[in-house]
Structure formats: structure tokens, C-alpha cells
Enzyme design. Structure first.
Site, PDB file in Angstrom:
ATOM      1  N   HIS A   1       0.685  -1.248   0.036  1.00  0.00           N
ATOM      2  CA  HIS A   1       0.127   0.058  -0.168  1.00  0.00           C
ATOM      3  C   HIS A   1       0.816   1.315   0.075  1.00  0.00           C
ATOM      4  O   HIS A   1       1.844   1.614   0.679  1.00  0.00           O
ATOM      5  CB  HIS A   1      -0.965  -0.012   0.933  1.00  0.00           C
TER       6      HIS A   1
ATOM      7  N   TYR B   1      -8.921   5.270   8.303  1.00  0.00           N
ATOM      8  CA  TYR B   1      -8.758   5.623  10.000  1.00  0.00           C
ATOM      9  C   TYR B   1     -10.028   6.668  10.150  1.00  0.00           C
ATOM     10  O   TYR B   1      -9.685   7.780   9.504  1.00  0.00           O
ATOM     11  CB  TYR B   1      -7.608   5.856  10.442  1.00  0.00           C
TER      12      TYR B   1
ATOM     13  N   PRO C   1      -3.692   0.111  19.264  1.00  0.00           N
ATOM     14  CA  PRO C   1      -3.658  -0.354  17.809  1.00  0.00           C
ATOM     15  C   PRO C   1      -3.736   0.553  16.759  1.00  0.00           C
ATOM     16  O   PRO C   1      -2.984   0.367  15.527  1.00  0.00           O
ATOM     17  CB  PRO C   1      -4.753  -1.662  17.500  1.00  0.00           C
TER      18      PRO C   1
ATOM     19  N   LYS D   1       1.626  -0.590  15.346  1.00  0.00           N
ATOM     20  CA  LYS D   1       2.675  -0.202  15.629  1.00  0.00           C
ATOM     21  C   LYS D   1       3.194  -1.729  16.588  1.00  0.00           C
ATOM     22  O   LYS D   1       4.211  -1.872  16.792  1.00  0.00           O
ATOM     23  CB  LYS D   1       3.177   1.054  16.329  1.00  0.00           C
TER      24      LYS D   1
ATOM     25  N   TYR E   1       4.369   6.261  10.169  1.00  0.00           N
ATOM     26  CA  TYR E   1       3.484   5.051   9.693  1.00  0.00           C
ATOM     27  C   TYR E   1       4.059   4.085   8.802  1.00  0.00           C
ATOM     28  O   TYR E   1       3.804   2.794   9.150  1.00  0.00           O
ATOM     29  CB  TYR E   1       2.087   5.499   8.881  1.00  0.00           C
TER      30      TYR E   1
HETATM   31  P1  FAD Z   1       2.514 -12.763  21.107  1.00  0.00           P
HETATM   32  O1  FAD Z   1       1.851 -12.452  19.764  1.00  0.00           O
HETATM   33  O2  FAD Z   1       1.618 -12.496  22.323  1.00  0.00           O
HETATM   34  O3  FAD Z   1       2.993 -14.021  21.523  1.00  0.00           O
HETATM   35  C1  FAD Z   1       3.388 -14.439  22.738  1.00  0.00           C
HETATM   36  C2  FAD Z   1       3.191 -15.939  22.681  1.00  0.00           C
HETATM   37  O4  FAD Z   1       3.861 -16.373  23.996  1.00  0.00           O
HETATM   38  C3  FAD Z   1       1.876 -16.301  22.363  1.00  0.00           C
HETATM   39  O5  FAD Z   1       1.698 -17.491  21.571  1.00  0.00           O
HETATM   40  C4  FAD Z   1       1.564 -16.947  23.825  1.00  0.00           C
HETATM   41  O6  FAD Z   1       0.677 -18.212  24.034  1.00  0.00           O
HETATM   42  C5  FAD Z   1       3.024 -17.301  24.505  1.00  0.00           C
HETATM   43  N1  FAD Z   1       3.200 -17.391  25.856  1.00  0.00           N
HETATM   44  C6  FAD Z   1       2.330 -16.671  26.663  1.00  0.00           C
HETATM   45  N2  FAD Z   1       2.960 -16.687  27.665  1.00  0.00           N
HETATM   46  C7  FAD Z   1       3.731 -18.008  27.939  1.00  0.00           C
HETATM   47  C8  FAD Z   1       4.286 -18.951  28.886  1.00  0.00           C
HETATM   48  N3  FAD Z   1       4.256 -18.729  30.274  1.00  0.00           N
HETATM   49  N4  FAD Z   1       5.003 -19.867  28.593  1.00  0.00           N
HETATM   50  C9  FAD Z   1       5.041 -20.047  27.121  1.00  0.00           C
HETATM   51  N5  FAD Z   1       4.591 -19.341  26.062  1.00  0.00           N
HETATM   52  C10 FAD Z   1       3.999 -18.310  26.576  1.00  0.00           C
HETATM   53  N6  FAD Z   1      -1.068  -4.944  16.697  1.00  0.00           N
HETATM   54  C11 FAD Z   1      -1.162  -4.505  15.482  1.00  0.00           C
HETATM   55  O7  FAD Z   1      -0.370  -3.880  15.098  1.00  0.00           O
HETATM   56  N7  FAD Z   1      -2.592  -4.286  14.836  1.00  0.00           N
HETATM   57  C12 FAD Z   1      -3.375  -5.110  15.562  1.00  0.00           C
HETATM   58  O8  FAD Z   1      -4.937  -5.037  14.922  1.00  0.00           O
HETATM   59  C13 FAD Z   1      -3.496  -5.523  16.548  1.00  0.00           C
HETATM   60  N8  FAD Z   1      -4.735  -6.258  17.163  1.00  0.00           N
HETATM   61  C14 FAD Z   1      -4.370  -6.866  18.349  1.00  0.00           C
HETATM   62  C15 FAD Z   1      -5.613  -7.626  19.155  1.00  0.00           C
HETATM   63  C16 FAD Z   1      -5.100  -8.276  20.378  1.00  0.00           C
HETATM   64  C17 FAD Z   1      -6.251  -8.880  21.128  1.00  0.00           C
HETATM   65  C18 FAD Z   1      -3.985  -8.470  20.755  1.00  0.00           C
HETATM   66  C19 FAD Z   1      -3.754  -9.088  22.093  1.00  0.00           C
HETATM   67  C20 FAD Z   1      -2.559  -7.647  20.372  1.00  0.00           C
HETATM   68  C21 FAD Z   1      -3.027  -7.059  18.936  1.00  0.00           C
HETATM   69  N9  FAD Z   1      -1.950  -6.380  18.236  1.00  0.00           N
HETATM   70  C22 FAD Z   1      -1.820  -5.749  17.229  1.00  0.00           C
HETATM   71  C23 FAD Z   1      -0.584  -6.493  18.707  1.00  0.00           C
HETATM   72  C24 FAD Z   1      -0.026  -7.496  18.172  1.00  0.00           C
HETATM   73  O9  FAD Z   1      -0.828  -8.671  17.666  1.00  0.00           O
HETATM   74  C25 FAD Z   1       1.481  -7.932  18.987  1.00  0.00           C
HETATM   75  O10 FAD Z   1       2.151  -6.866  19.110  1.00  0.00           O
HETATM   76  C26 FAD Z   1       2.205  -9.053  18.425  1.00  0.00           C
HETATM   77  O11 FAD Z   1       1.602 -10.167  18.508  1.00  0.00           O
HETATM   78  C27 FAD Z   1       3.384  -9.195  19.255  1.00  0.00           C
HETATM   79  O12 FAD Z   1       4.013 -10.670  19.110  1.00  0.00           O
HETATM   80  P2  FAD Z   1       4.704 -11.356  20.100  1.00  0.00           P
HETATM   81  O13 FAD Z   1       5.344 -12.431  19.717  1.00  0.00           O
HETATM   82  O14 FAD Z   1       5.633 -10.535  21.168  1.00  0.00           O
HETATM   83  O15 FAD Z   1       3.824 -11.620  21.271  1.00  0.00           O
HETATM   84  C1  DHB Z   2      -5.196  -3.410  11.340  1.00  0.00           C
HETATM   85  C2  DHB Z   2      -5.144  -3.127  12.641  1.00  0.00           C
HETATM   86  C3  DHB Z   2      -4.734  -1.916  13.304  1.00  0.00           C
HETATM   87  O1  DHB Z   2      -4.446  -1.696  14.358  1.00  0.00           O
HETATM   88  C4  DHB Z   2      -4.145  -1.110  12.198  1.00  0.00           C
HETATM   89  O2  DHB Z   2      -3.971   0.237  12.757  1.00  0.00           O
HETATM   90  C5  DHB Z   2      -4.255  -1.187  10.934  1.00  0.00           C
HETATM   91  C6  DHB Z   2      -4.914  -2.547  10.239  1.00  0.00           C
HETATM   92  C7  DHB Z   2      -5.779  -4.821  10.880  1.00  0.00           C
HETATM   93  O3  DHB Z   2      -5.893  -5.665  11.724  1.00  0.00           O
HETATM   94  O4  DHB Z   2      -5.757  -4.942   9.735  1.00  0.00           O
END
Ligand code: FAD
Ligand code: DHB
Length: 390
Positions: free
Chosen positions: A72, A201, A293, A297, A385
């Protein structure tokens, strides 16, 4: 079991690091609390910075993203009936973002780990790091009745916000900064054609809305809701009607509706834990920081941690140089705080804050007015962004 890097958490951060390290001959074991199906069922982020996409390619996991993801060059901001396009490409000297779902890239990472014989242990219960300030840290976990031990040189805490890693740092070492917002996002995934080819947005007096997408036939929409709402409170019809109200009317008229495939509510929170290192434990991704969100980021901030940590570990193993490990926390946090600032700014500008004084609401409107009358303002939005440099 013995390995070089013990990684807690099989989300995108943990899998990406383990895949990058393996390609340079560095051994790791990933301990994940849940099943693979559970991890892959979580619908989360959708917009990748160019730097994150490059990291996936470096990990050998970029092929499907490059085939099926969408590049995009712009993003839209709506304010009441006005719709403004931010020319990301033009304002940043050619930088863009990639629209590719977190679920898809996590699936690609799992497949790459399988293909290389990477060790990812699922349903690892009661994972605990030990002796983090010694030269010989280790992890323990349980599977059923059996207790296992993983000896390693370093522990990476990539276990998300609710994980065990951050909690294993003594309270007098860790400083936590937190801001909780008085609303959440209700998200819906639907097999419908996206309302627009680029994200929108939207700020509206009824609350924020976001039109995103996963492909030409899969849409992802969000609306701001009170924290007290539950997904079950919102029928599909009620969701579509509310979303439509918050979009400029000509956009709303084009909105294709259909049954929701997934519907969930995420609270909005800003959070940073400092430092991101304790002895031989390194925190990465959501384990150390969370953003609201708005601005996409979350996953991208995890990506910059992994980039720094990957290079620091390479320098340690390939050149005996520990300077990258020593500066990891400081370097990662410098970028993290900028992503925090941007996410907070986007959130503050685009949401309705319950009970906010009329003065604050006028300032919000003025912020948008200024933005769209100033190339400097738009350039600042665009450069953040698409992602600040690593
Ligand atoms: P996570 O994806 O949380 O992965 C951590 C992993 O560790 C998980 O698989 C979990 O099961 C595992 N774990 C936890 N505790 C333990 C333990 N004690 N022992 C072993 N394993 C464990 N970001 C955006 O940019 N846009 C979005 O729209 C967006 N929506 C989101 C919606 C939700 C509900 C959430 C929670 C987050 C969202 N985020 C979004 C943020 C983004 O998804 C996260 O920043 C990203 O997943 C980070 O990745 P990570 O691997 O650091 O953590
Ligand atoms: C999406 C989520 C976000 O928080 C964002 O800023 C842009 C896109 C998504 O889930 O597609």
C-alpha cells in the site's frame, strides 16, 4: 536438553528470532504454552512496515507475503464527511507498507521452522526461567506429569504481555510505564469486498472506526466501543449499522456487509517495561511493551526488537562481540518509545474520550485541520506510519 538460545513464546517474535538464528547456524528451542491451532486462531495485526517485511524475507519467509500480500502506497484519514489520502510513498521518498495478516505470517514462520527441523515445543506448561544472572541459565517446563529442563546460553522472553518472562525480573530492577484508555476496539472479520482499496482511519463524533483488509475478498473492520461492551452485545447488523454511521456517507454507501467470521474486543493500553535485559534474559515484543493499535505499531515494534536482538546474538556467536547485547535494551527502547508516541498521538487524535472537556475536543479537531493543511504534518505522520529506521 541443551541449546544456545532458549526462547519463551511461539508468537511472531519468538518464531522469527528462532528462524533467523537457525539460518546462521545458531540453535534455539521455542517453548509455547498453547497449541499451534490456538496461536493461529488469533486474529491480530494486519499492516507490516517495510523493515518488518524485509526481516521476514531475510528469514526466508517472505515468498507467500510477496505473492499474496498487498503493498500500500497510501492510507486515508476520514473526519466527519471529509476523506484525506496520505500519500505514504510520495511523502517518504518511496516507502510503503505491506498488508498481510499476522495469522498468515505466523503460519509461514511455523512452516519454515518445520522445514528446517526447528524445535518448537507446544503445550509447554509452567515455563520458568532460572539462574538468569549466572553464566548458565536454564528453563524448566512441564508436559503432562513430566518436568523438562532446557539449558541455554541466553533466554529470550517473547511470551507476550501476560507471559512469565517479564515477571521473573525483580520488581526493584524493573520500571513499568502504563496508560490505559477508557475504550476498546470491537473487531469484525468478514468475507466481503473491502470498502476501499486502502485503509481508512475515521474520526467521528460517535467514535473511531477503521476499515482494513486482508485481501480483495476479506475485510477487517473495527469500531471504538465502551470497555463494558462484550462481543455478544453486538449483532452483525448492529455492528454494520454503527460502522456505516461513522464513515463519510459516500464510503458508507459502498460498504458491503455480510456475516462476521470473527468478532472480538481488544482493550487499548500503552505499556513499556524498562530495562529489556536482566542478566541473560532479553525481553522482546509484547512481553516488554504494548501500544494501542491505532497506527499499527504492535507487531512492528516486536519486529524492531527482533532485528536488534538477532544482530546482537550474531555478533556474540560469530565474532565474540557483546556490545550489541550490552546496548540492546537502550537501542530497542529508543525506537519503542517513538512507536509509543506515535500510537498515543494517533489514538488521542482519532478517538472520542468520554467526558472530555469541549476544549479538548476542539483541540482534536484542530489537530486534524492542521495535519491536512501542512505538508510537514503529513510527512511526519507518513514517516512514522511506514516505520522509523532501525
Ligand atoms: P504474542 O503474539 O503475544 O506471542 C506470545 C506467545 O507467547 C503466545 O503465543 C503465547 O501463547 C505465548 N506465551 C504466553 N505466556 C507463555 C508462557 N508462560 N510460556 C510459554 N509461552 C507463553 N497489533 C497491531 O499492529 N494491529 C492490531 O490490530 C493488533 N491487534 C491486536 C489484538 C489483540 C487482542 C492483541 C492481544 C494484540 C494485538 N496487536 C495488534 C498487537 C500484536 O498482535 C502484537 O504486538 C504481536 O502479537 C506481538 O507478538 P509477540 O510474539 O511479541 O507476542
Ligand atoms: C489493522 C489493525 C490496526 O490496528 C491498524 O492500525 C491497521 C490495520 C488490521 O487488523 O488490519
Amino acid at each position: 536438553m541443551k541449546t544456545q538460545v532458549g526462547i519463551i513464546g511461539g508468537g511472531p517474535s519468538g518464531l522469527l528470532l528462532s528462524q533467523l538464528l537457525h539460518r546462521r547456524g545458531i540453535d534455539s528451542v521455542v517453548l509455547e504454552k498453547h497449541t499451534r491451532a490456538h496461536v493461529l486462531a488469533r486474529i491480530r495485526a494486519g499492516v507490516l512496515e517495510q523493515g518488518f517485511a524485509d526481516l521476514l524475507r531475510l528469514a526466508g519467509c517472505g515468498d507467500r507475503m510477496d505473492r499474496e500480500g498487498e503493498v500500500h502506497e497510501g492510507v486515508n484519514i476520514a473526519h466527519g464527511e471529509d476523506l484525506h489520502r496520505v500519500d505514504l510513498h510520495g511523502l517518504t521518498g518511496g516507502r510503503t507498507v505491506m498488508v498481510y495478516g499476522q495469522t498468515e505470517l505466523t503460519r509461514d514462520l511455523y512452516e519454515a521452522r518445520d522445514a528446517m527441523g526447528g524445535v518448537v515445543i507446544h503445550e509447554a506448561e509452567d515455563v520458568q526461567p532460572h539462574d538468569l544472572t549466572s553464566d548458565a541459565p536454564y528453563l524448566t517446563y512441564r508436559q503432562g506429569d513430566e518436568l523438562h529442563r532446557v539449558e541455554c546460553d541466553f533466554v529470550v522472553g517473547a511470551d507476550g504481555f501476560h507471559g512469565v518472562s517479564r515477571k521473573s525480573i525483580p520488581a526493584d530492577v524493573l520500571t513499568e510505564y502504563e496508560k490505559v484508555y477508557p475504550f476498546g476496539w470491537l473487531g469484525v472479520l468478514s468475507r466481503t469486498e473491502p470498502v476501499a482499496p486502502e485503509l481508512i482511519y475515521a474520526r467521528h463524533e460517535r467514535g473511531f472506526a477503521l476499515c482494513s483488509l486482508r485481501s480483495r475478498v476479506l475485510s477487517r473492520y473495527y469500531i471504538q466501543v465502551p470497555l463494558t461492551d462484550r462481543p455478544g452485545d453486538w449483532s452483525d447488523e448492529a455492528f454494520w449499522a454503527e460502522l456505516k454511521r461513522r464513515l463519510p456517507s459516500d464510503v458508507g454507501r459502498r460498504l458491503q456487509t455480510g456475516p462476521s467470521i470473527e468478532k472480538s474486543i481488544a482493550p487499548l493500553r500503552s505499556f513499556v517495561a524498562e530495562p529489556m535485559r536482566y542478566g541473560r534474559l532479553f525481553l522482546a515484543g509484547d512481553a516488554a511493551h504494548i501500544v494501542p493499535p491505532t497506527g499499527a505499531k504492535g507487531l512492528n515494534s516486536a519486529g524492531s526488537d527482533i532485528q536488534y536482538l538477532y544482530h546482537a546474538l550474531l555478533d556474540h556467536y560469530e565474532r565474540g562481540d557483546d556490545s550489541g547485547l550490552d546496548s540492546y535494551s537502550q537501542k530497542a527502547l529508543a525506537r519503542i518509545w517513538k512507536a509509543q508516541r506515535f500510537s498515543w498521538w494517533m489514538t488521542s487524535m482519532l478517538h472520542v474520550f468520554p467526558d472530555s472537556p469541549a476544549y479538548d475536543r476542539r483541540l482534536q479537531e484542530t489537530e486534524l485541520d492542521y495535519l491536512f493543511s501542512s505538508e510537514a504534518g503529513l510527512r511526519s505522520l507518513a514517516e512514522n506510519y511506514v516505520g522509523l529506521p532501525y
